[in-house]
Design an enzyme around this catalytic site. Structure first.
Site, PDB file in Angstrom:
ATOM      1  CG  ASP A  14      -1.818   1.151   1.172  1.00  0.00           C
ATOM      2  OD1 ASP A  14      -2.870   1.053   1.925  1.00  0.00           O
ATOM      3  OD2 ASP A  14      -1.549   2.175   0.819  1.00  0.00           O
ATOM      4  CG  ASP A 109      -2.697   3.296  -2.491  1.00  0.00           C
ATOM      5  OD1 ASP A 109      -3.710   2.844  -2.508  1.00  0.00           O
ATOM      6  OD2 ASP A 109      -2.175   3.619  -1.595  1.00  0.00           O
ATOM      7  CD  GLU A 110      -5.529  -0.875  -0.063  1.00  0.00           C
ATOM      8  OE1 GLU A 110      -5.962  -1.745   0.668  1.00  0.00           O
ATOM      9  OE2 GLU A 110      -5.886  -0.112  -0.367  1.00  0.00           O
TER      10      GLU A 110
HETATM   11  N1  DCP Z   1      -8.690   8.250  -1.709  1.00  0.00           N
HETATM   12  C1  DCP Z   1      -9.793   9.293  -2.008  1.00  0.00           C
HETATM   13  N2  DCP Z   1     -10.595   9.169  -1.218  1.00  0.00           N
HETATM   14  C2  DCP Z   1     -10.890   8.513  -0.069  1.00  0.00           C
HETATM   15  C3  DCP Z   1      -9.677   7.678   0.244  1.00  0.00           C
HETATM   16  C4  DCP Z   1      -8.425   7.361  -0.665  1.00  0.00           C
HETATM   17  O1  DCP Z   1      -9.822   9.665  -3.005  1.00  0.00           O
HETATM   18  N3  DCP Z   1     -11.867   8.486   0.841  1.00  0.00           N
HETATM   19  C5  DCP Z   1      -7.421   8.256  -2.667  1.00  0.00           C
HETATM   20  C6  DCP Z   1      -6.445   9.046  -2.332  1.00  0.00           C
HETATM   21  C7  DCP Z   1      -5.321   8.186  -1.664  1.00  0.00           C
HETATM   22  C8  DCP Z   1      -5.528   7.062  -2.567  1.00  0.00           C
HETATM   23  O2  DCP Z   1      -7.033   6.864  -2.714  1.00  0.00           O
HETATM   24  O3  DCP Z   1      -3.985   8.774  -2.297  1.00  0.00           O
HETATM   25  C9  DCP Z   1      -5.185   5.835  -1.610  1.00  0.00           C
HETATM   26  O4  DCP Z   1      -6.006   5.656  -0.529  1.00  0.00           O
HETATM   27  P1  DCP Z   1      -5.130   4.994   0.963  1.00  0.00           P
HETATM   28  O5  DCP Z   1      -6.508   4.713   1.650  1.00  0.00           O
HETATM   29  O6  DCP Z   1      -4.468   4.090   0.694  1.00  0.00           O
HETATM   30  O7  DCP Z   1      -4.673   6.248   1.574  1.00  0.00           O
HETATM   31  P2  DCP Z   1      -3.277   6.924   1.192  1.00  0.00           P
HETATM   32  O8  DCP Z   1      -2.386   6.026   0.327  1.00  0.00           O
HETATM   33  O9  DCP Z   1      -3.364   8.340   0.707  1.00  0.00           O
HETATM   34  O10 DCP Z   1      -2.479   7.256   2.744  1.00  0.00           O
HETATM   35  P3  DCP Z   1      -1.877   5.898   3.600  1.00  0.00           P
HETATM   36  O11 DCP Z   1      -0.523   6.370   3.667  1.00  0.00           O
HETATM   37  O12 DCP Z   1      -2.727   6.050   4.805  1.00  0.00           O
HETATM   38  O13 DCP Z   1      -2.028   4.680   2.845  1.00  0.00           O
HETATM   39 MG    MG Z   2      -2.186   4.250   0.475  1.00  0.00          MG
END
Ligand code: DCP
Ligand code: MG
Length: 354
Positions: A14, A109-110
């Site tokens: 992730d 991203d996961e």
């Molecule tokens: N995303 C979004 N709206 C949300 C959750 C996520 O648009 N409610 C998008 C933005 C994030 C991406 O999806 O960058 C990936 O989601 P993640 O939950 O993996 O969050 P992040 O990668 O941003 O942060 P983390 O470091 O906690 O994984």
């Molecule tokens: Mg993420």
């Protein structure tokens, strides 16, 4: 010979603050300042994600941008470049596929990877995870957190354990001890409602949960009770599913009590639309070819109504809901909204040079 599920090696990878990480890579000045990607406050926008300096202010995904700006008035807000995020996502998924074909992407991203049969790196899942992190960083400039475990739910918890840039390994012999300490809120499928009901039974950790007999869990939580029984013991046999092309994105809710009439259904629609919007954002706003509404009535029959065009927004879904309701005029158990996606083929044809 059938493989014991407990001997699997599963990775969950992730990216760290994905959209924000891509923006910081392209403009290093953004690294040190609180940065968020999201819609504008004047347009009732929400935060898609933010970097770690912004998280220190309490900002998080799905928070209204107006609130984020109150918490941090000097927040740098960017609208997001989803084409760019999709490109980076493809590069990262390509690294995953160099390790194994058994990749199940969950969002841009996961992904889960089943590396049980990978012979490279002397079969060491820890080495594989290290390689994966290193390759993703070298090729895209993005840090990825990875969890290694014998099951999906533990691999996912592990990838979150030491974020950012984390690598957490839960080998089979440590599963029991790890799970016992785990708060029940970390379990797959335990949302705020289930958590509150467990809290009322004075159950906070999986060690507490493990003490409840299966019959009690079945009585309290129905079918999900069995799942809780298993998760509390670290059991999760779900296989990593290689995804064929995603054809639709949807969200749905089964209500604790049936919705008696159209007015109640209309009210329930707005939160569903918000969840759908968040889900689409996580997939990088893929091109949409149609929208649909799904109702399951108290007689368990399913009605789906679909339109081949239209924005995935509340007014259109309300319109579909009214027509779907009129077909059955019965209490509603389940309500769902979703969109059809433009197929990969059609997308490629659209971008073909003349
Ligand atoms: N995303 C979004 N709206 C949300 C959750 C996520 O648009 N409610 C998008 C933005 C994030 C991406 O999806 O960058 C990936 O989601 P993640 O939950 O993996 O969050 P992040 O990668 O941003 O942060 P983390 O470091 O906690 O994984
Ligand atoms: Mg993420």
């Amino acid at each position: 010979m059938e493989r014991l599920w407990a001997n699997r090696k599963i990775l969950h990878a992730d990216c760290d603050c994905f959209y924000a990480a891509v923006e910081m890579r392209d403009d290093p000045r953004l690294r040190e300042v609180p940065l968020a990607i999201g819609g504008r406050a004047e347009q009732r926008g929400v935060i898609a994600t933010c970097n770690y300096p912004a998280r220190a202010f309490g900002i998080h995904s799905a928070m209204p941008t107006a609130r984020a700006l109150r918490l941090c008035p000097h927040l740098t807000l960017l609208p997001g470049d989803f084409d760019k995020y999709r490109q980076v996502s493809q590069q990262i998924q390509a690294v995953f596929h160099e390790l194994t074909a058994l990749v199940e992407p969950l969002s841009l991203d996961e992904a889960f990877l089943d590396v049980t049969d990978v012979a490279r790196f002397a079969g060491s899942a820890t080495w594989m995870a290290q390689w994966l992190k290193q390759e993703c960083l070298a090729r895209t400039g993005i840090t990825v957190s990875v969890g290694v475990a014998p099951s999906k739910f533990l691999a996912k918890i592990a990838s979150d354990w030491e974020k950012p840039d984390g690598l957490t390994v839960i080998p089979p012999e440590r599963v029991a001890a790890f799970v016992r300490e785990l708060p029940v809120t970390k379990l797959h499928g335990v949302g705020p409602a289930t958590a509150a009901r467990l809290e009322a039974l004075a159950i906070r950790t999986c060690a507490d949960l493990e003490r409840l007999p299966l019959e009690t869990l079945l009585q309290e939580f129905g079918k999900f009770g069995r799942r809780l029984f298993e998760l509390a013991r670290g059991i999760d046999e779900r296989p990593v599913r290689v995804e064929r092309e995603r054809k639709s994105v949807s969200v749905e809710t089964t209500f604790a009590r049936d919705l008696p009439d159209l007015a109640h259904c209309r009210e329930a629609l707005a939160p569903l639309c918000e969840r759908l919007e968040a889900r689409l954002a996580r997939h990088g706003h893929p091109p949409v070819a149609g929208r649909f509404v799904k109702l399951r009535c108290d007689d368990f029959r399913l009605t789906t109504l679909e339109e081949r065009s239209g924005e995935p927004a509340l007014p259109g879904f309300l319109h579909l809901l009214e027509q779907a309701w009129a077909r059955r005029r019965r209490p509603v158990r389940l309500l769902g909204v979703g969109v059809r996606l433009v197929s990969e083929d059609a997308r490629r044809q659209l971008t073909l040079p003349l």
